[in-house]
Design a protein around this motif. Structure first.
Motif: not given
Length: 124
Positions: A47-51
């Motif tokens: 998963s990645v953060t929205r940035d």
């Protein structure tokens, strides 16, 4: 039996090469510290953060020799106010006889703040 291995890292900028390189380093250390092979891995969630949207970090796994058939999926992390930015998280599910308390979870860069209890135990 299956066990989950946690890993996380951060990047300083939203650039594809940086995201892939940091993810590759994290995966390689997770595998090395837990003495597993590609055949031991059931699947990997990243998963990645929205940035972070410059690249699919799963590409890093595809660049490591022997990982062609390891199932991997990328997704967005929940956008919780005040959470750690520029973060890539990994959940690697492996087949192993290792006790859960002996799994080495790996955290790099600013992500060591996520689980100081696990990094103090011996994960990076």
């Amino acid at each position: 039996m299956t066990r989950g291995i946690r890993g996380a890292t951060t990047v300083e900028q939203n650039e594809a090469d940086v995201m892939i390189e940091e993810t590759r380093k994290l995966i390689e250390e997770m595998v090395r510290n837990n003495k597993i092979t590609p055949e031991d891995i059931s699947h990997v969630f990243i998963s990645v953060t929205r940035d972070l949207n410059a690249a699919f970090p799963a590409k890093a796994l595809r660049q490591i020799p022997g990982y062609t058939y390891v199932p991997v999926m990328c997704m967005s992390e929940i956008d919780v106010p005040g959470s750690l930015p520029n973060c890539i998280r990994i959940m690697m599910v492996v087949n192993t006889d290792t006790e859960q308390s002996s799994i080495h979870h790996i955290f790099h860069n600013e992500a060591i703040k996520l689980r100081p209890d696990l990094t103090a135990k011996g994960g990076s």
